[in-house]
Structures are given as structure tokens and as C-alpha cells.
Design an enzyme around this catalytic site. Structure first.
Site, PDB file in Angstrom:
ATOM      1  N   ARG A  52       1.173  -1.303  -0.184  1.00 62.38           N
ATOM      2  CA  ARG A  52      -0.211   0.035   0.177  1.00 62.38           C
ATOM      3  C   ARG A  52       1.258   0.643  -0.336  1.00 62.38           C
ATOM      4  NH1 ARG A  52      -4.711   0.131   0.155  1.00 62.38           N
ATOM      5  NH2 ARG A  52      -5.467  -1.746   1.920  1.00 62.38           N
ATOM      6  N   ARG A  75       1.561  -6.889  -9.683  1.00 57.96           N
ATOM      7  CA  ARG A  75       2.364  -6.200  -8.686  1.00 57.96           C
ATOM      8  C   ARG A  75       2.498  -7.032  -7.395  1.00 57.96           C
ATOM      9  NH1 ARG A  75      -2.661  -3.395  -4.895  1.00 57.96           N
ATOM     10  NH2 ARG A  75      -4.759  -5.330  -4.412  1.00 57.96           N
ATOM     11  N   HIS A 153      -1.458   2.567  -9.834  1.00 56.41           N
ATOM     12  CA  HIS A 153      -1.787   3.275  -8.638  1.00 56.41           C
ATOM     13  C   HIS A 153      -1.112   3.955  -7.516  1.00 56.41           C
ATOM     14  CE1 HIS A 153      -4.542   2.279  -5.280  1.00 56.41           C
ATOM     15  NE2 HIS A 153      -5.339   1.147  -5.915  1.00 56.41           N
ATOM     16  N   ASP A 198     -14.449   7.170  -4.506  1.00 59.89           N
ATOM     17  CA  ASP A 198     -13.555   6.253  -5.468  1.00 59.89           C
ATOM     18  C   ASP A 198     -14.316   6.545  -6.931  1.00 59.89           C
ATOM     19  OD1 ASP A 198     -13.266   2.435  -4.763  1.00 59.89           O
ATOM     20  OD2 ASP A 198     -12.626   3.606  -5.824  1.00 59.89           O
ATOM     21  N   GLU A 257      -4.682   7.909 -10.422  1.00 59.51           N
ATOM     22  CA  GLU A 257      -4.371   6.456 -11.140  1.00 59.51           C
ATOM     23  C   GLU A 257      -4.276   6.800 -12.711  1.00 59.51           C
ATOM     24  OE1 GLU A 257      -6.208   3.085  -9.530  1.00 59.51           O
ATOM     25  OE2 GLU A 257      -6.283   4.208  -6.906  1.00 59.51           O
TER      26      GLU A 257
HETATM   27  O1  TA6 Z   1      -8.135   2.066  -7.494  1.00 59.90           O
HETATM   28  C1  TA6 Z   1      -9.314   2.582  -6.745  1.00 59.90           C
HETATM   29  C2  TA6 Z   1      -9.494   0.831  -5.870  1.00 59.90           C
HETATM   30  O2  TA6 Z   1      -9.859   0.246  -6.426  1.00 59.90           O
HETATM   31  C3  TA6 Z   1     -10.538   1.151  -4.227  1.00 59.90           C
HETATM   32  O3  TA6 Z   1     -11.422   0.743  -4.877  1.00 59.90           O
HETATM   33  C4  TA6 Z   1      -9.731   0.478  -3.708  1.00 59.90           C
HETATM   34  O4  TA6 Z   1      -9.984  -0.544  -3.127  1.00 59.90           O
HETATM   35  C5  TA6 Z   1      -8.112   0.554  -4.085  1.00 59.90           C
HETATM   36  O5  TA6 Z   1      -8.391   0.123  -5.179  1.00 59.90           O
HETATM   37  C6  TA6 Z   1      -7.504  -0.522  -2.551  1.00 59.90           C
HETATM   38  O6  TA6 Z   1      -6.197  -0.685  -2.908  1.00 59.90           O
HETATM   39  P1  TA6 Z   1      -5.554  -1.489  -2.361  1.00 59.90           P
HETATM   40  O7  TA6 Z   1      -3.916  -0.810  -2.861  1.00 59.90           O
HETATM   41  O8  TA6 Z   1      -5.290  -1.687  -1.435  1.00 59.90           O
HETATM   42  O9  TA6 Z   1      -5.404  -2.725  -3.612  1.00 59.90           O
END
Ligand code: TA6
Length: 290
Positions: A52, A75, A153, A198, A257
Site C-alpha cells: 500500500r 504487482r 495505482h 472512489d 491513477e
Molecule cells: O484504485 C481504487 C481502488 O480500486 C479502490 O476501489 C480501493 O479498493 C483501492 O483501489 C484498493 O487499493 P489497494 O492498494 O488496497 O489494492
């Protein structure tokens, strides 16, 4: 992502029982303990859970838009330093770079039955600008095309999310992940934050600015081949529900992103797709346009 394991062998006091430690840039990958009779015990370190932070690469699937794990498997894999990178046009020589390569393992092809070569060039410019160029080639020998969705991301560190504006996405359509991905049109003159967001903005410009008022700086995203842009902040409730997210961390992060989501990409065997994003930071006092 880690380069190929560079094996370093450390020995324990008893010379006859070496411990073989395999390390990659993500840290410990494998430890082999050989005893004096020559038998050995090996422990593999699985790639970490989704990291994260940084810039996780979502491929071959963005989010839960398919049957794979969320954001696909790229990833969570160990990449290698590309032993034979093909020439990258438009590369300026004063920038440092590394070429990484991901190919599917046997395990991967069980869950996504395709062959591909994913080449990622990470380039660092003299002013700290960072460029990621992805080149994904379909190397299927069975004539089969494949289709994927993709996102960088990117996690941005901000001083206070309630003092942040995103410019470049106003008046655009978006899919709201908080409302069953229904389609809406952005009304504001810039995106500001006072609750969970989101959204997948569609057909976005090649440049997006993230203004961090308190630090008087603007992050600038420039992108090619990535028509969409996802904007995500979990806010307090969702942050509390995420084990690897401190309760207040949502105040100091924002994901914007560069992505290809609305129109998945299809490659025939031999075809290659490129998606590039460049991140830079410029000083600003709430005026973008850089
Ligand atoms: O990119 C947005 C998203 O899809 C959100 O819906 C949330 O689930 C986030 O990604 C989760 O990111 P992570 O880094 O925890 O996989």
C-alpha cells in the site's frame, strides 16, 4: 518488484553448514540451510501482500473487473532486471533508468492462460521526475488475442487531504465505485475532498495536477496511452476497516491513477501496447497550469 535473486552465501560458526541467503530488492526471498551431512532445508519468501504505497502496477486486471485477484497479479510478482531490453525510443540520455521484465509463471498461466512479456522502464530525471513506461506484448503461440485493463495505482503523499485539489478532471464523466459504478458528470471546477472518493474518470486529458496547498507544491501527472484516471481516498470509516492502514493515514494520501479501464485493451499475438506516466513536482501556491 525485485531483480533476479543475487545469491549471497553467509556461513554460520560451523564452516560445514553454510546458510545460503537469496536476496532481491524487495528483501529476503529464499534461505537454504545446509547441514553437515549435505541435506538442506529451504524456505521461500512469498512476495509481500499488495504494497500500500508507491506505484503498484495493476495488470492484467484493474480492481475486481474480472475473475482475478483485485488489481491482477503483476504487482505481487518478483520481476527481473531485463537482460535484453529492446531499444526504447524517445529516451533522453541524461536520465538514469532500470529496465524490468515480468513474464508469467506456470502458476500465472493457470489463472490467466496467456503468454506475455511486460517490460517496464523506470526512469529518474535530474529534477526527481519519475517516468514509468510499460510495454506489454502478446507472446501467445496459439494465435489467441488477450484483453486486459491496467492502472499505475500511484499513492501520493499529501499534507492534508482536505486542503488538496485535483485539476484537469472537471466536467468529465466518471464511474462512481461507491454507487455501483454508475456514470455521472463531474460538476465542480476542481475536485476537493471531504469524504470517501472512489471514481474512475473517463477520457481524461494527458495532464492532471494535484495541488497540495499546505506544502505549496503541485504534483503533475503526464500520461500517454492511459485514457482514464482513478481518484481514490478511503476517508475515515474505510481506512479504519483496512488492517494495513492507520486510522488517520487517509488524511495524508491520495491515489490518482493513470489507467485504461473503460475500454479494455486487446492485443493479438505479436502486438504490443504502451502506457506511460511521468510524475513531476512543481512549487505552486494553488495555481496550476504548469
Ligand atoms: O484504485 C481504487 C481502488 O480500486 C479502490 O476501489 C480501493 O479498493 C483501492 O483501489 C484498493 O487499493 P489497494 O492498494 O488496497 O489494492
Amino acid at each position: 518488484m525485485s531483480s533476479a535473486a543475487a545469491t549471497s552465501v553467509a556461513t554460520v560458526p560451523n564452516e560445514k553448514s553454510p546458510v545460503e541467503i537469496h536476496k532481491g530488492i524487495n528483501g529476503l526471498e529464499k534461505v537454504i540451510l545446509r547441514d553437515i551431512r549435505g541435506s538442506s532445508v529451504e524456505s521461500n519468501f512469498k512476495p509481500p501482500k499488495p504494497i500500500r504505497g508507491g506505484i503498484p502496477i495493476c495488470f492484467p486486471q484493474f480492481s475486481n473487473l474480472g475473475s482475478l485477484e483485485a488489481h491482477g497479479f503483476a504487482r505481487n510478482r518478483f520481476w527481473i532486471v531485463d537482460p535484453s531490453p529492446p531499444p526504447f525510443p524517445t529516451h533522453s540520455s541524461n536520465k538514469k533508468y532500470v529496465d524490468l521484465l515480468l513474464k508469467p509463471s506456470e502458476e500465472d498461466t493457470k489463472i490467466w492462460p496467456h503468454s506475455f512479456e511486460f517490460r517496464l522502464r523506470v526512469t529518474l530525471g535530474p529534477a526527481g521526475d519519475l517516468m514509468l513506461t510499460s510495454r506489454i506484448r502478446n507472446t501467445n503461440t496459439d494465435g489467441k488475442p488477450f484483453t486486459f485493463t491496467f492502472a499505475y495505482h500511484t499513492y501520493f503523499s499529501v499534507s492534508d487531504i482536505s486542503e488538496v485539489r485535483v485539476e484537469g478532471l472537471e466536467t468529465l464523466d466518471y464511474l462512481d465505485n461507491l454507487q455501483n459504478r454508475q456514470r455521472f458528470t463531474e460538476q465542480g471546477d476542481a475536485i476537493t475532498f471531504e469524504s470517501e472518493v472512489d471514481k474512475i474518470y473517463l477520457s481524461t486529458p494527458t495532464k492532471i495536477a494535484i495541488l497540495d496547498h499546505e506544502k505549496k507544491r503541485t504534483f503533475v501527472i503526464r500520461k500517454d496511452g492511459l485514457p482514464d484516471a482513478v481518484v481514490w481516498n478511503p476517508w475515515d470509516k474505510k481506512a479504519k476497516a483496512m488492517a494495513d492502514f492507520g486510522d488517520d493515514e487517509y488524511k495524508h494520501m491520495l491515489c490518482v491513477e493513470a489507467a485504461a479501464v473503460e475500454k479494455p485493451i486487446t492485443l493479438k499475438p505479436g502486438e504490443e501496447w504502451r502506457g506511460r506516466q511521468e510524475l513531476s513536482t512543481v512549487p505552486s501556491s494553488y495555481c496550476s497550469g504548469q
